[in-house]
Motif scaffolding. Structure first.
Motif, PDB file in Angstrom:
ATOM      1  N   SER A  14      45.246  40.401  40.910  1.00  0.00           N
ATOM      2  CA  SER A  14      44.545  40.432  39.625  1.00  0.00           C
ATOM      3  C   SER A  14      43.410  41.443  39.636  1.00  0.00           C
ATOM      4  O   SER A  14      42.761  41.668  38.617  1.00  0.00           O
ATOM      5  N   SER A  17      43.926  44.785  36.582  1.00  0.00           N
ATOM      6  CA  SER A  17      43.960  43.910  35.407  1.00  0.00           C
ATOM      7  C   SER A  17      45.314  43.940  34.715  1.00  0.00           C
ATOM      8  O   SER A  17      45.731  42.954  34.113  1.00  0.00           O
ATOM      9  N   GLY A  20      47.501  41.627  36.755  1.00  0.00           N
ATOM     10  CA  GLY A  20      47.069  40.259  36.488  1.00  0.00           C
ATOM     11  C   GLY A  20      47.547  39.774  35.135  1.00  0.00           C
ATOM     12  O   GLY A  20      47.992  38.625  34.987  1.00  0.00           O
ATOM     13  N   SER A  48      42.902  36.795  44.935  1.00  0.00           N
ATOM     14  CA  SER A  48      42.464  37.402  43.671  1.00  0.00           C
ATOM     15  C   SER A  48      42.844  36.559  42.461  1.00  0.00           C
ATOM     16  O   SER A  48      42.256  36.711  41.388  1.00  0.00           O
ATOM     17  N   TYR A  52      41.598  32.841  38.342  1.00  0.00           N
ATOM     18  CA  TYR A  52      42.028  33.791  37.305  1.00  0.00           C
ATOM     19  C   TYR A  52      43.096  33.171  36.400  1.00  0.00           C
ATOM     20  O   TYR A  52      43.127  33.410  35.200  1.00  0.00           O
TER      21      TYR A  52
END
Length: 747
Positions: A14, A17, A20, A48, A52
């Motif tokens: 992630s 971006s 992710g 990561s 998230y």
């Protein structure tokens, strides 16, 4: 049935971006398709994703743990469902790239295959190139070990040439296309005279491209033309970081994260990273994309925004700067083009994913399947007549059977939407069976092992073999009983030297199937049930699989019948394959010969084909019937009905039957019928229309009576047509739906 375990493979990090976001959208699509169970996400950077992803039913594991889990538990073959995150990671244009892809992603494909998966579905991808040796290995893995793959550009479709590839947009494109864009249009109008919007650039290092130096020079020129623009960071960490590129080329030490820009500012974004652009559009910011891969041009084309996409090798900085200025002045045209996109294919994606929740059904049967190239045909079991009965209730129907190559097929395609044919080979005859038995056992076992619900059709050699394998391994099965093998292998119906052994074996197998099948369906109301009773009536079903469209009952063509009646000819017809003596062709020919000796001008049409045709033609010639019998050969379904309807009488002298389709079809189109008293025929015909099997004298007398009494024929026609109305498609299909629900419940 137990809900399958679900895995999401190929999650990256992630810290990028775009990657992710793809993981988030992949999980959302899986959930919206109906999967409610916990999902295991295999990540290259699990840490990561902690915090998230907002799904509470997730397990994040590393690739190393996934490999270890596979080695420890895959042998149990629990049938999980594997998804691949949408993206563009399956590529191998260079040896280095190919080896990295094989280690990181090819390994996950191999591990997924070891679990005996129920399905392997890859969400929208761009794949290739596969120009190197590692690339060719990767391509082989994807083609052989991925069941369904969604591809987001046309070149990927051509390059991969996968048997079940679906061209569809990128996950973010699909997410954008399903949302209304009126709010952005309204916002654009309200802000038309506000201060000029800020501009953010999202660049990335393309040092591996042959045009890398020219690309950097163009980026610098673009920065000069837009001096008030700022850089934004879409990816950081794990060797794929934009900030290193920014420091080296532009001397910029820090830049805001793109996700923060999208969250807090009204700006224009220019991104070299595709998902930087798509993430911006999804967040309500217009974005120009400089594409370095084909997926970028395809994604913007799918959104109707092609004029806002440029290629990294050939873009003109002045033209790009001009486009930026237009958007800064008025972004409304951007949103108008996006709003005009009328195709929302997200629902199609969800349907195809959701189909994996429902169990598939595998039907293992013997039948007259003809193979022309890669296509399978059948005179009686074309898709609309057979598999379509099940596709109303099952998303996927698999038919496993032998097929026999022919130069020209008769009948209809067996496959269609949601239907797959699994070819088990073409052994025919005892010697061929013995020679191919090991291979046939292996292929049959693979079919059984991979089946969600297994349905075996008796009697038949394949169903016998499959049942033995099921009983040996504990695999549950359901059964359909369509005929009595005692009749099929009787002395009158068969001349095979092993017929007595075959009769005992197949009668035992059919009785065993009726006792041990999870459900049992008979094509008769009582005849077959009396000989092969089910273990429990609650799980037994009694209805035919005849295909009689409701409109069939309105068809009738009296033209030829009236003409021949005036000419003193009495035309009769029979429909049956000529593979063995069980259909009674020889008996019918002898009955016609006896009638013609008595002076009755009978003409016979035989519809059907098979290995005995030449022998039957010789018999007709010996009986002096060369001019009175027409061998029409195998005809397609509509041609069969058209030909049958042009005759005065349908005659079925079979020595064995279950519930014969051809007889029901003749009754439906209004042709009077006489037949032998075998199988379930007495359930639809009155005694006056029945004759004993293998009785030439009784058959000839019954035909003569019909020929002499037109009024009686007409009365029989009316009564028989009423009797067969319960076999109409609409009525039988209602019973099929109930039957399929029972298969799901008990199978």
């Amino acid at each position: 049935m137990k809900r399958p375990d679900v895995y999401l493979l190929h999650a990256y990090s992630s810290r990028n971006s775009g990657d992710g976001l793809l993981v988030k959208l992949s999980l959302r699509a899986i959930r919206e398709a109906g999967f409610r169970q916990p999902i295991t996400v295999v990540c290259l950077d699990p840490a990561s994703f902690a915090g998230y992803l907002d799904d509470p039913q997730l397990e994040l594991i590393s690739l190393r743990r996934f490999v270890a889990r596979t080695l420890a538990h895959a042998w149990r073959r629990r049938g999980p469902v594997f998804f691949g995150v949408g993206g563009g990671y399956l590529r191998a244009g260079t040896w280095k790239e190919g080896c990295k892809t094989l280690v990181a992603h090819g390994l996950q494909i191999v591990c997924a295959s070891l679990w005996g998966p129920r399905a392997r579905i890859y969400l929208p991808q761009s794949v290739g190139p596969f120009s190197t040796a590692p690339g060719r290995v990767l391509k082989w893995l994807v083609r052989r070990r991925v069941d369904t793959i969604f591809l987001r550009d046309d070149k990927s479709v051509r390059e991969l040439d996968h048997r079940h590839a679906v061209r569809i947009g990128d996950l973010v494109v699909l997410e954008i296309s399903k949302r209304p864009h009126a709010p952005q249009l309204a916002a654009s109008d309200s802000l038309a005279h506000v201060a000029r919007r800020k501009v953010y650039f999202v660049f990335r290092d393309l040092s591996g491209k042959p045009y890398a130096d020219a690309y950097i020079a163009k980026l610098r020129r673009l920065v000069e033309l837009t001096p008030d623009a700022s850089l934004a960071l879409q990816s950081a960490g794990r060797g794929n970081s934009d900030d290193v590129f920014y420091r080296r080329v532009f001397g910029v030490e820090s830049a805001p994260a793109l996700r923060d820009v999208i969250r807090s500012e009204d700006a224009i974004v220019l991104s070299v990273r595709l998902h930087g652009s798509l993430e911006s559009v999804l967040g309500g910011l217009p974005s120009i994309h400089i594409a370095y891969e084909r997926k970028g041009q395809a994604a913007y084309g799918d959104l109707g925004l092609s004029e806002y996409a440029f290629h990294a090798e050939s873009f003109d900085p002045e033209a790009v700067a001009a486009s930026i200025e237009k958007l800064r002045h008025d972004p409304a045209p951007f949103w108008q083009k996006l709003a005009s996109l009328s195709v929302n294919r997200y629902t199609q994606l969800l349907k195809l994913i959701g189909d994996e929740i429902n169990p598939s059904i595998t039907l293992l049967i013997d039948g007259n399947f003809q193979k022309v190239g890669d296509q399978i045909f059948s005179p009686h079991m074309g898709h609309r007549k057979f598999a379509a009965r099940f596709t109303e209730s099952f998303a996927r129907v698999r038919i496993a059977a032998r097929s026999f190559p022919v130069p020209r097929a008769q009948g209809e395609l067996v496959t269609g939407e949601g239907t797959q044919f699994i070819d088990l080979g073409s052994p025919r005859g005892a010697k061929a069976w013995i020679r191919h038995l090991p291979r046939l056992v292996w292929r049959t076992w693979r079919v059984i092992r991979n089946a969600d619900l297994l349905l075996l059709r008796f009697p038949g050699n394949l169903s016998l073999l499959a049942m033995l394998l099921c009983r040996a391994t504990g695999k549950p099965f359901s059964a359909e009983i369509v005929a009595d093998p005692a009749d099929y292998f009787s002395d009158a119906a068969s001349r095979h030297p092993l017929r007595h052994v075959a009769r005992r074996v197949h009668c035992w197998a059919t009785r065993h199937a009726a006792k041990h099948g999870r459900t049992v369906r008979y094509v008769t109301t009582a005849a077959l049930q009396a000989v092969y009773p089910p273990r429990t009536l609650a799980r037994s079903f009694s209805f035919s699989d005849a295909y009689l469209p409701d409109e069939l009952f309105d068809r009738r063509d009296d033209a030829r019948v009236m003409h021949d009646a005036d000419a003193g000819v009495f035309p009769i017809v029979n429909v049956a394959m000529m593979h063995n003596e069980s259909k009674g062709h020889g008996i019918l020919l002898r009955a016609v010969a006896a009638l013609r000796e008595r002076g009755l001008n009978v003409e016979l049409t035989l519809i059907g084909d098979g290995v005995l045709r030449a022998e039957l033609e010789r018999l007709a010639a010996r009986l002096g019937l060369a001019d009175s019998v027409r061998f029409a050969g195998a005809l397609n379904g509509d041609d069969v009905l058209r030909t049958v309807s042009q005759h005065a009488l349908f005659v079925l002298p079979s020595l064995q039957e279950g519930m014969p389709r051809a007889l029901l079809e003749a009754m439906a189109v209004g042709i009077p019928v006489i037949a032998t008293h075998v199988g379930g025929i007495a359930e639809v015909l009155e005694p006056a229309s029945l004759v004993p099997p293998a009785d030439v004298d009784a058959l000839s007398e019954k035909i003569a009576h019909n020929a002499a009494d037109a009024q009686w024929r007409d009365q029989q026609k009316q009564r028989q047509r009423e009797a067969v109305r319960r076999f109409r498609y609409s009525e039988l299909q209602a019973q099929y739906r109930h039957y399929c629900e029972a298969l799901k419940a008990y199978g």
